[in-house]
Design a protein around this motif. Structure first.
Motif, PDB file in Angstrom:
ATOM      1  N   GLY A 118     -11.463  30.588  51.620  1.00  0.00           N
ATOM      2  CA  GLY A 118     -10.333  31.342  52.145  1.00  0.00           C
ATOM      3  C   GLY A 118      -9.098  30.490  51.980  1.00  0.00           C
ATOM      4  O   GLY A 118      -9.188  29.331  51.592  1.00  0.00           O
ATOM      5  N   CYS A 119      -7.924  31.077  52.264  1.00  0.00           N
ATOM      6  CA  CYS A 119      -6.679  30.353  52.040  1.00  0.00           C
ATOM      7  C   CYS A 119      -5.593  30.969  52.903  1.00  0.00           C
ATOM      8  O   CYS A 119      -5.509  32.195  52.999  1.00  0.00           O
ATOM      9  CB  CYS A 119      -6.305  30.462  50.553  1.00  0.00           C
ATOM     10  SG  CYS A 119      -4.779  29.639  50.115  1.00  0.00           S
ATOM     11  N   MET A 120      -4.758  30.146  53.500  1.00  0.00           N
ATOM     12  CA  MET A 120      -3.657  30.672  54.323  1.00  0.00           C
ATOM     13  C   MET A 120      -2.696  31.534  53.503  1.00  0.00           C
ATOM     14  O   MET A 120      -2.021  32.390  54.049  1.00  0.00           O
ATOM     15  CB  MET A 120      -2.881  29.514  54.955  1.00  0.00           C
ATOM     16  CG  MET A 120      -3.613  28.874  56.117  1.00  0.00           C
ATOM     17  SD  MET A 120      -2.475  27.926  57.170  1.00  0.00           S
ATOM     18  CE  MET A 120      -2.223  26.502  56.137  1.00  0.00           C
ATOM     19  N   THR A 130       3.077  23.265  47.650  1.00  0.00           N
ATOM     20  CA  THR A 130       3.507  24.509  46.987  1.00  0.00           C
ATOM     21  C   THR A 130       3.402  25.710  47.939  1.00  0.00           C
ATOM     22  O   THR A 130       4.124  26.685  47.779  1.00  0.00           O
ATOM     23  CB  THR A 130       2.645  24.793  45.748  1.00  0.00           C
ATOM     24  OG1 THR A 130       1.280  24.539  46.062  1.00  0.00           O
ATOM     25  CG2 THR A 130       3.044  23.908  44.584  1.00  0.00           C
ATOM     26  N   GLN A 131       2.513  25.601  48.935  1.00  0.00           N
ATOM     27  CA  GLN A 131       2.340  26.715  49.877  1.00  0.00           C
ATOM     28  C   GLN A 131       3.515  26.862  50.847  1.00  0.00           C
ATOM     29  O   GLN A 131       3.659  27.883  51.494  1.00  0.00           O
ATOM     30  CB  GLN A 131       1.047  26.547  50.687  1.00  0.00           C
ATOM     31  CG  GLN A 131      -0.207  26.741  49.849  1.00  0.00           C
ATOM     32  CD  GLN A 131      -1.451  26.574  50.702  1.00  0.00           C
ATOM     33  OE1 GLN A 131      -1.913  25.470  50.900  1.00  0.00           O
ATOM     34  NE2 GLN A 131      -1.983  27.671  51.217  1.00  0.00           N
ATOM     35  N   ILE A 132       4.327  25.795  50.972  1.00  0.00           N
ATOM     36  CA  ILE A 132       5.529  25.917  51.799  1.00  0.00           C
ATOM     37  C   ILE A 132       6.785  25.892  50.913  1.00  0.00           C
ATOM     38  O   ILE A 132       7.880  25.596  51.382  1.00  0.00           O
ATOM     39  CB  ILE A 132       5.592  24.839  52.914  1.00  0.00           C
ATOM     40  CG1 ILE A 132       5.552  23.414  52.342  1.00  0.00           C
ATOM     41  CG2 ILE A 132       4.447  25.038  53.916  1.00  0.00           C
ATOM     42  CD1 ILE A 132       5.946  22.328  53.353  1.00  0.00           C
ATOM     43  N   GLN A 150     -10.669  20.088  45.953  1.00  0.00           N
ATOM     44  CA  GLN A 150     -10.498  20.813  44.685  1.00  0.00           C
ATOM     45  C   GLN A 150      -9.596  22.024  44.895  1.00  0.00           C
ATOM     46  O   GLN A 150      -8.722  22.322  44.080  1.00  0.00           O
ATOM     47  CB  GLN A 150     -11.861  21.250  44.126  1.00  0.00           C
ATOM     48  CG  GLN A 150     -12.693  20.072  43.610  1.00  0.00           C
ATOM     49  CD  GLN A 150     -14.134  20.478  43.320  1.00  0.00           C
ATOM     50  OE1 GLN A 150     -14.421  21.034  42.263  1.00  0.00           O
ATOM     51  NE2 GLN A 150     -15.043  20.225  44.240  1.00  0.00           N
ATOM     52  N   HIS A 151      -9.788  22.728  46.010  1.00  0.00           N
ATOM     53  CA  HIS A 151      -8.972  23.905  46.340  1.00  0.00           C
ATOM     54  C   HIS A 151      -7.496  23.502  46.480  1.00  0.00           C
ATOM     55  O   HIS A 151      -6.609  24.147  45.918  1.00  0.00           O
ATOM     56  CB  HIS A 151      -9.509  24.531  47.641  1.00  0.00           C
ATOM     57  CG  HIS A 151      -8.705  25.670  48.184  1.00  0.00           C
ATOM     58  ND1 HIS A 151      -9.216  26.952  48.278  1.00  0.00           N
ATOM     59  CD2 HIS A 151      -7.436  25.741  48.667  1.00  0.00           C
ATOM     60  CE1 HIS A 151      -8.275  27.748  48.794  1.00  0.00           C
ATOM     61  NE2 HIS A 151      -7.195  27.036  49.042  1.00  0.00           N
ATOM     62  N   GLU A 152      -7.256  22.416  47.218  1.00  0.00           N
ATOM     63  CA  GLU A 152      -5.868  22.007  47.474  1.00  0.00           C
ATOM     64  C   GLU A 152      -5.215  21.450  46.208  1.00  0.00           C
ATOM     65  O   GLU A 152      -4.040  21.717  45.952  1.00  0.00           O
ATOM     66  CB  GLU A 152      -5.811  20.967  48.602  1.00  0.00           C
ATOM     67  CG  GLU A 152      -6.337  21.455  49.958  1.00  0.00           C
ATOM     68  CD  GLU A 152      -5.676  22.723  50.459  1.00  0.00           C
ATOM     69  OE1 GLU A 152      -4.523  23.003  50.084  1.00  0.00           O
ATOM     70  OE2 GLU A 152      -6.314  23.469  51.224  1.00  0.00           O
ATOM     71  N   THR A 153      -5.957  20.682  45.422  1.00  0.00           N
ATOM     72  CA  THR A 153      -5.403  20.151  44.172  1.00  0.00           C
ATOM     73  C   THR A 153      -5.050  21.292  43.225  1.00  0.00           C
ATOM     74  O   THR A 153      -4.025  21.249  42.535  1.00  0.00           O
ATOM     75  CB  THR A 153      -6.411  19.175  43.520  1.00  0.00           C
ATOM     76  OG1 THR A 153      -6.722  18.152  44.465  1.00  0.00           O
ATOM     77  CG2 THR A 153      -5.827  18.514  42.283  1.00  0.00           C
ATOM     78  N   ASP A 154      -5.878  22.328  43.211  1.00  0.00           N
ATOM     79  CA  ASP A 154      -5.589  23.528  42.413  1.00  0.00           C
ATOM     80  C   ASP A 154      -4.215  24.113  42.742  1.00  0.00           C
ATOM     81  O   ASP A 154      -3.488  24.552  41.848  1.00  0.00           O
ATOM     82  CB  ASP A 154      -6.632  24.615  42.712  1.00  0.00           C
ATOM     83  CG  ASP A 154      -7.747  24.670  41.679  1.00  0.00           C
ATOM     84  OD1 ASP A 154      -7.694  23.917  40.699  1.00  0.00           O
ATOM     85  OD2 ASP A 154      -8.662  25.500  41.863  1.00  0.00           O
ATOM     86  N   HIS A 155      -3.875  24.134  44.044  1.00  0.00           N
ATOM     87  CA  HIS A 155      -2.583  24.695  44.461  1.00  0.00           C
ATOM     88  C   HIS A 155      -1.427  24.024  43.725  1.00  0.00           C
ATOM     89  O   HIS A 155      -0.419  24.666  43.418  1.00  0.00           O
ATOM     90  CB  HIS A 155      -2.376  24.496  45.965  1.00  0.00           C
ATOM     91  CG  HIS A 155      -2.929  25.595  46.828  1.00  0.00           C
ATOM     92  ND1 HIS A 155      -2.495  26.901  46.734  1.00  0.00           N
ATOM     93  CD2 HIS A 155      -3.861  25.578  47.804  1.00  0.00           C
ATOM     94  CE1 HIS A 155      -3.147  27.635  47.633  1.00  0.00           C
ATOM     95  NE2 HIS A 155      -3.992  26.866  48.289  1.00  0.00           N
ATOM     96  N   LEU A 156      -1.566  22.723  43.465  1.00  0.00           N
ATOM     97  CA  LEU A 156      -0.478  21.972  42.842  1.00  0.00           C
ATOM     98  C   LEU A 156      -0.299  22.352  41.370  1.00  0.00           C
ATOM     99  O   LEU A 156       0.725  22.073  40.767  1.00  0.00           O
ATOM    100  CB  LEU A 156      -0.724  20.463  42.979  1.00  0.00           C
ATOM    101  CG  LEU A 156      -0.919  19.964  44.422  1.00  0.00           C
ATOM    102  CD1 LEU A 156      -1.165  18.468  44.433  1.00  0.00           C
ATOM    103  CD2 LEU A 156       0.300  20.300  45.285  1.00  0.00           C
TER     104      LEU A 156
HETATM  105 ZN    ZN Z   1      -5.280  27.453  49.771  1.00  0.00          ZN
END
Ligand code: ZN
Length: 167
Positions: free
Chosen positions: A96-98, A51-53, A138-144
């Motif tokens: 933090g997050c890109m 989702t970040q790209i 957990q952080h990355e799964t949240d992004h989805l």
């Molecule tokens: Zn992130």
């Protein structure tokens, strides 16, 4: 293969719910490669979600070994259709997050998780993850699910910190 532009908050595409990957088709393979290339290119990043790209597919790549302080990890992981099956304990972590380059924040996460996903060969894997890697997953799964760490920060007043530059 391509290094992709990382979407920055408050881009509305970061709030999108990603779709399950049905098969390892050309599109899914391309997204995986682009995520790996984009993570590598950033140097410091330990994980990135599709989702970040701007690709609303349930794919994440993560590599907790890039954090020198993290000793307990599974190395580089390609994670498709993740599902967290169990949460255990709690820990507070400064995240933090890109996609949120100007802030870090304190978030409460499970200390240990059991996570099920499909790997780069579309084989099912279940792993137990703890500490930094568990927080990362957990952080990355949240992004989805369209959730950013700033949505989970303990208190926006006392637990969100501005930073000059993403490091
Ligand atoms: Zn992130």
């Amino acid at each position: 293969m391509a290094i992709r532009e990382v979407l920055i908050y408050p881009d509305s595409r970061l709030k999108e719910m990603a779709e399950d990957v049905q098969s390892l088709d050309d599109k899914a393979k391309q997204v995986i490669q682009d995520l790996l290339d984009t993570m590598e290119a950033s140097g410091h990043s330990t994980g990135i979600a599709a989702t970040q790209i701007g690709e609303p597919l349930r794919i994440v790549v993560a590599d907790a070994s890039k954090n020198k302080k993290c000793e307990d990890h599974h190395g580089r992981l390609i994670i498709i259709n993740p599902e967290i099956l169990k949460w255990e304990g709690m820990l507070q972590f400064r995240e933090g997050c890109m996609s949120v380059p100007d802030f870090t924040g304190n978030v409460n996460r499970a200390r240990k998780i059991l996570i099920k996903f499909k790997d780069e060969n579309f084989n099912e894997r279940v792993i137990e993850s703890e500490g930094f890697e568990a927080v990362l997953l957990q952080h990355e799964t949240d992004h989805l699910d369209g959730t950013l760490f700033i949505d989970r920060v303990i208190s926006k007043r006392t637990d969100l910190f501005r930073r000059k530059k993403y490091k």
